[in-house]
Scaffold this motif. Structure first.
Motif, PDB file in Angstrom:
ATOM      1  N   THR A   1      14.632 -49.968-102.148  1.00 27.03           N
ATOM      2  CA  THR A   1      13.249 -50.222-102.562  1.00 27.03           C
ATOM      3  C   THR A   1      12.863 -51.667-102.311  1.00 27.03           C
ATOM      4  OG1 THR A   1      13.720 -48.679-104.339  1.00 27.03           O
ATOM      5  CG2 THR A   1      11.613 -49.804-104.411  1.00 27.03           C
TER       6      THR A   1
ATOM      7  N   MET B 187      23.227 -31.802-101.093  1.00 28.65           N
ATOM      8  CA  MET B 187      22.116 -32.750-100.988  1.00 28.65           C
ATOM      9  C   MET B 187      20.923 -32.244-101.771  1.00 28.65           C
ATOM     10  SD  MET B 187      23.472 -34.962 -99.057  1.00 28.65           S
ATOM     11  CE  MET B 187      22.702 -35.926 -97.837  1.00 28.65           C
TER      12      MET B 187
ATOM     13  N   ILE C  89       3.965 -46.670 -91.641  1.00 27.26           N
ATOM     14  CA  ILE C  89       4.479 -45.387 -92.130  1.00 27.26           C
ATOM     15  C   ILE C  89       5.963 -45.224 -91.806  1.00 27.26           C
ATOM     16  CG2 ILE C  89       4.248 -42.900 -91.864  1.00 27.26           C
ATOM     17  CD1 ILE C  89       1.291 -43.283 -91.606  1.00 27.26           C
TER      18      ILE C  89
ATOM     19  N   LEU D 206      12.090 -51.964 -98.707  1.00 28.87           N
ATOM     20  CA  LEU D 206      10.820 -51.309 -98.379  1.00 28.87           C
ATOM     21  C   LEU D 206       9.641 -52.166 -98.800  1.00 28.87           C
ATOM     22  CD1 LEU D 206       9.359 -48.763 -97.380  1.00 28.87           C
ATOM     23  CD2 LEU D 206       9.274 -48.039 -99.747  1.00 28.87           C
TER      24      LEU D 206
ATOM     25  N   PHE E 187      19.292 -47.394-104.491  1.00 28.84           N
ATOM     26  CA  PHE E 187      17.859 -47.339-104.776  1.00 28.84           C
ATOM     27  C   PHE E 187      17.278 -48.741-104.874  1.00 28.84           C
ATOM     28  CE2 PHE E 187      13.876 -46.337-106.507  1.00 28.84           C
ATOM     29  CZ  PHE E 187      13.658 -47.119-107.633  1.00 28.84           C
TER      30      PHE E 187
ATOM     31  N   ILE F  71       8.467 -46.138 -94.449  1.00 26.65           N
ATOM     32  CA  ILE F  71       8.378 -45.242 -95.610  1.00 26.65           C
ATOM     33  C   ILE F  71       9.151 -43.966 -95.340  1.00 26.65           C
ATOM     34  CG2 ILE F  71       6.818 -44.004 -97.114  1.00 26.65           C
ATOM     35  CD1 ILE F  71       4.707 -46.036 -96.556  1.00 26.65           C
ATOM     36  N   ILE F  72       8.986 -43.428 -94.121  1.00 28.41           N
ATOM     37  CA  ILE F  72       9.720 -42.204 -93.772  1.00 28.41           C
ATOM     38  C   ILE F  72      11.226 -42.469 -93.823  1.00 28.41           C
ATOM     39  CG2 ILE F  72      10.053 -40.475 -91.979  1.00 28.41           C
ATOM     40  CD1 ILE F  72       7.299 -40.342 -93.002  1.00 28.41           C
TER      41      ILE F  72
ATOM     42  N   PRO G   7      16.605 -39.039-110.326  1.00 22.62           N
ATOM     43  CA  PRO G   7      15.962 -39.693-111.474  1.00 22.62           C
ATOM     44  C   PRO G   7      14.447 -39.660-111.325  1.00 22.62           C
ATOM     45  CG  PRO G   7      17.037 -41.306-110.055  1.00 22.62           C
ATOM     46  CD  PRO G   7      17.420 -39.983-109.534  1.00 22.62           C
TER      47      PRO G   7
ATOM     48  N   TYR H 270      12.682 -44.609 -95.595  1.00 22.57           N
ATOM     49  CA  TYR H 270      13.062 -44.758 -96.990  1.00 22.57           C
ATOM     50  C   TYR H 270      13.295 -43.391 -97.633  1.00 22.57           C
ATOM     51  CZ  TYR H 270      12.556 -45.892-101.942  1.00 22.57           C
ATOM     52  OH  TYR H 270      12.754 -46.018-103.284  1.00 22.57           O
ATOM     53  N   PHE H 271      12.384 -42.438 -97.316  1.00 20.31           N
ATOM     54  CA  PHE H 271      12.585 -41.085 -97.856  1.00 20.31           C
ATOM     55  C   PHE H 271      13.914 -40.515 -97.407  1.00 20.31           C
ATOM     56  CE2 PHE H 271       8.846 -41.258 -99.871  1.00 20.31           C
ATOM     57  CZ  PHE H 271       7.680 -40.833 -99.251  1.00 20.31           C
TER      58      PHE H 271
ATOM     59  N   LEU I 190       6.605 -53.548 -96.698  1.00 20.66           N
ATOM     60  CA  LEU I 190       5.270 -52.968 -96.878  1.00 20.66           C
ATOM     61  C   LEU I 190       4.231 -53.986 -97.319  1.00 20.66           C
ATOM     62  CD1 LEU I 190       5.310 -49.476 -98.516  1.00 20.66           C
ATOM     63  CD2 LEU I 190       4.841 -50.120 -96.183  1.00 20.66           C
TER      64      LEU I 190
ATOM     65  N   TYR J  35      20.170 -40.466-104.195  1.00 21.42           N
ATOM     66  CA  TYR J  35      19.413 -41.166-105.237  1.00 21.42           C
ATOM     67  C   TYR J  35      20.301 -42.016-106.109  1.00 21.42           C
ATOM     68  CZ  TYR J  35      16.119 -37.841-103.493  1.00 21.42           C
ATOM     69  OH  TYR J  35      15.324 -37.127-102.657  1.00 21.42           O
TER      70      TYR J  35
ATOM     71  N   GLU K  69       8.397 -42.052-104.957  1.00 22.67           N
ATOM     72  CA  GLU K  69       8.197 -41.349-103.681  1.00 22.67           C
ATOM     73  C   GLU K  69       6.823 -40.699-103.648  1.00 22.67           C
ATOM     74  OE1 GLU K  69      11.285 -38.872-102.325  1.00 22.67           O
ATOM     75  OE2 GLU K  69      12.714 -40.528-102.201  1.00 22.67           O
TER      76      GLU K  69
ATOM     77  N   HIS L 130      12.427 -42.437-109.488  1.00 19.84           N
ATOM     78  CA  HIS L 130      12.531 -42.408-108.023  1.00 19.84           C
ATOM     79  C   HIS L 130      11.522 -41.433-107.443  1.00 19.84           C
ATOM     80  CE1 HIS L 130      15.613 -43.263-104.686  1.00 19.84           C
ATOM     81  NE2 HIS L 130      14.454 -42.961-104.138  1.00 19.84           N
TER      82      HIS L 130
ATOM     83  N   SER M  40      16.887 -42.372 -99.096  1.00 18.38           N
ATOM     84  CA  SER M  40      17.146 -42.045-100.500  1.00 18.38           C
ATOM     85  C   SER M  40      17.635 -40.613-100.642  1.00 18.38           C
ATOM     86  CB  SER M  40      15.913 -42.278-101.362  1.00 18.38           C
ATOM     87  OG  SER M  40      14.749 -41.947-100.670  1.00 18.38           O
ATOM     88  N   PHE M  41      17.196 -39.727 -99.737  1.00 12.94           N
ATOM     89  CA  PHE M  41      17.710 -38.364 -99.772  1.00 12.94           C
ATOM     90  C   PHE M  41      19.199 -38.338 -99.494  1.00 12.94           C
ATOM     91  CE2 PHE M  41      17.545 -33.911 -99.716  1.00 12.94           C
ATOM     92  CZ  PHE M  41      18.136 -33.414 -98.567  1.00 12.94           C
ATOM     93  N   TYR M  42      19.611 -39.044 -98.449  1.00 17.89           N
ATOM     94  CA  TYR M  42      20.999 -38.971 -98.030  1.00 17.89           C
ATOM     95  C   TYR M  42      21.929 -39.815 -98.891  1.00 17.89           C
ATOM     96  CZ  TYR M  42      19.885 -36.087 -94.101  1.00 17.89           C
ATOM     97  OH  TYR M  42      19.493 -35.038 -93.330  1.00 17.89           O
TER      98      TYR M  42
END
Lengths: 473, 132
Positions: B107, A13, B83, B110, B103, B86-87, A21, B89-90, B114, B98, A28, A24, B93-95
């Motif tokens: 997005t 991960m 918020i 989100l 994406f 958004i959290i 990219p 979303y982070f 938002l 990307y 963020e 992205h 996208s981490f898991y």
């Protein structure tokens, strides 16, 4: 868990994070900045924009002069000199020590002094005590209330009825329970003060039409229809109501209910009928203006009446379909937030209904007497009769006003005083002059009850005629 | 963690935002409620109240977001609701490492959640959608 863990090894991960990219990561970053900005923003109300500086505010506060809490009032204001009644205000009333025949109290069926009502009320008093000390939701519902609601629903041939503990509050609570902001209400200009207050509380759009003028109402309804066609989505969400009284207190006329029902179905509005004066007066069995015109009771969406006139009790009721009336059990402000009707008054009302059902002949008698006095009061020089011949409450207005309302009121008061000296108790119709939307002209209100004999009616007519001649000419 | 719970029935790499399953299992339902899609429906699409209010219909044409805190902007509840997607979303996208498709979908979700929360869009109905 083990198979899932295989897919998301932390090292992989973090590696993916390094290879992310650029767009992205930029996004963020922007989001993180957004969060920080959010965390530090102050709360503010959207419309608060005071265009006055502090100095201007101080100036305004300095130059404000408070009005007196009690405005100066003349010594002979009627509210300060009331007539004192000793004993019950029944057929023979003792006002200020003089015995008079009562032509002022709304005791249409003479039930005020009825021994059966008094016995029922006393029995109820011994059983339940005096008051209820609670609204309907908090242990204020007794079996007499449910009985009375049942009886009223059966009498009016509707599905359900609901009781309020104060007649004024009945229609004033019923209207805002259904009509909210954005809804449209078509009201008669001669609607009584309780309806006006209910409309004010409802915050809806009010459209007034001329008294009993169906063409005016149709014009307003047509205008609304054109508006609706311009914006059909809004029209689907707005509710339309027509509020009329069965027998108007301010003018003594009957509303043209058949035409109203036709208009209702043509323009898709709901009718609220306020029957305070016509309940127990009009119709073959006293069921009100719907029976008088022979209209199906289901055509009227809500009938509201107060029990303070014909039923000689206190309070009011609304009756109609179940799903309409049930709504008021949670939304009727006067129902939920006022103490319920004292059980002795509810028992008296039930007894009054019994009497009304047992001898339906009294309604024809009352109608006869109304016609008689209407005819007898015609032709009094200086006074004109306002009201229909079947109305038990008619108004005598000055044929030519002096131009000033105060002087008119004084003249009429002189007539009333002299009539009282001769043994006829009359009253002027009183209004909150500054608060009424369409203030009716000052008038003497003559009320006919079943208990008045024909001689008394003749005597009253001749007395008023003589007094009017002396005062007005 | 939400992604572990929801990945079991799907057995695919999770995206906390986009649920492609046609089978409405319990976890899928809970997922949908807490997802941005659910948040959009409940906060910005549905108007009025499910119960009678004593305000004589003032809130009938307002969404839940506009009714929150009587229209005062940037209160703690509003900040929390802004918020939290958004959290998520982070995390999402981490898991998803990307990935491009995820994406785009994430997005879009989100932004749909938002943008209506901004004070400039208070009471705004674009193209008259959802106005009455």
């Amino acid at each position: 868990m083990a198979t899932a863990a295989e897919q998301w090894v932390l090292v992989e991960m973090v590696q993916a994070l390094y290879e992310a990219p650029a767009y992205h990561l930029i996004l963020e970053g922007i989001l993180i900045l957004w969060i920080i900005r959010l965390l530090f923003s102050k709360t503010y109300k959207l419309q608060e924009r005071s265009d006055l500086t502090l100095k201007e505010k101080e100036e305004l506060i300095e130059e404000w002069q408070p009005e007196p809490l009690v405005p100066p009032v003349s010594k002979d204001h009627p509210a300060l000199n009331y007539n004192i009644v000793s004993g019950p205000p029944s057929h023979n009333i003792v006002v200020n020590g003089k015995e008079c025949i009562n032509f002022a109290s709304f005791n249409f069926l003479g039930l005020l002094d009825n021994p059966r009502l008094k016995a029922a009320a006393l029995a109820s008093l011994k059983k339940y005590g005096v008051g209820t000390c609670g609204p309907r939701g908090f242990y204020g519902t007794f079996d007499v209330h449910l009985d009375l609601e049942d009886r009223l629903a059966k009498f009016m041939k509707t599905e359900e009825a609901i009781i309020y503990s104060y007649g004024f509050a009945t229609i004033a609570s019923a209207i805002p329970a259904y009509s909210k902001r954005g809804d449209i209400v078509f009201v008669d200009k001669a609607a009584c003060f309780a309806i006006q207050k209910g409309l004010q509380a409802s915050r809806s759009d009010i459209k007034l039409f001329n008294h009993n003028d169906m063409d005016d109402l149709e014009r307003l309804l047509k205008e609304q229809e054109i508006e609706d066609q311009k914006n059909p989505r809004k029209a689907r969400v707005t509710r339309r109501f027509i509020i009329v009284e069965g027998l108007y207190m301010n003018t003594g006329t009957v509303c043209p209910l058949p035409e109203l029902v036709k208009l209702k179905y043509k323009y898709k509005a709901r009718i609220f009928l306020e029957e305070s004066l016509s309940f127990g007066v009009l119709g073959e069995h006293g069921r009100g203006v719907t029976e008088h015109f022979g209209i199906n009771i289901d055509d009227i969406d809500l009938i509201s009446a107060n029990m303070e006139n014909s039923l000689a009790s206190i309070g009011g009721f609304c009756c109609g379909r179940s799903f309409v009336i049930d709504h008021q059990r949670l939304s009727g402000q006067g129902y939920c937030f006022s103490a319920s009707l004292p059980p002795l008054l509810a028992a008296a009302a039930i007894e009054a209904l019994n009497i009304m059902e047992e001898n339906p002949g009294i309604f024809a008698v009352l109608k006869e007497k109304c016609k008689r006095i209407h005819k007898a009061l015609q032709g009094i020089p200086g006074l004109k009769v306002v009201g229909e011949s079947i109305s038990p409450a008619l108004h005598l207005q000055l044929e030519e006003t002096t131009g000033c309302r105060e002087r008119d009121v004084k003249l009429l008061q002189e007539i009333v005083n002299q009539c009282m000296d001769r043994g006829i108790a009359l009253t002027q119709a009183r209004y909150l002059e500054k608060e009424e939307k369409y203030l009716p002209p000052p008038s003497i209100r003559v009320v006919v009850t079943v208990e008045q004999t024909e001689e008394e009616l003749e005597k009253a007519a001749s007395t008023i005629s003589e007094v009017a001649q002396t005062v007005l000419l | 963690m939400l992604y572990i719970i929801c990945s079991q029935p799907f057995g695919q790499s999770p995206s906390c935002f986009a649920v492609f399953s046609l089978v409405l299992t319990d976890s899928a339902v809970i997922h949908a409620l807490f997802s941005p899609q659910g948040m959009y429906v409940f906060l910005h699409a549905v108007k009025g109240t499910p119960f009678e209010t004593p305000d004589q219909g003032k809130a009938r044409l307002l969404t839940h977001w506009e009714q929150l805190d009587y229209g005062v902007q940037f209160t703690s509840s509003r900040k929390f609701f802004t918020i939290s997607p958004i959290i998520l979303y982070f995390l999402a996208s981490f898991y998803t490492k990307y990935d491009t498709t995820h994406f785009i979908l994430n997005t879009a979700s989100l932004l749909s959640v938002l943008i209506p929360k901004m004070p400039q869009l208070h009471g705004v109905r674009i193209f008259g959608i959802n106005k009455y």
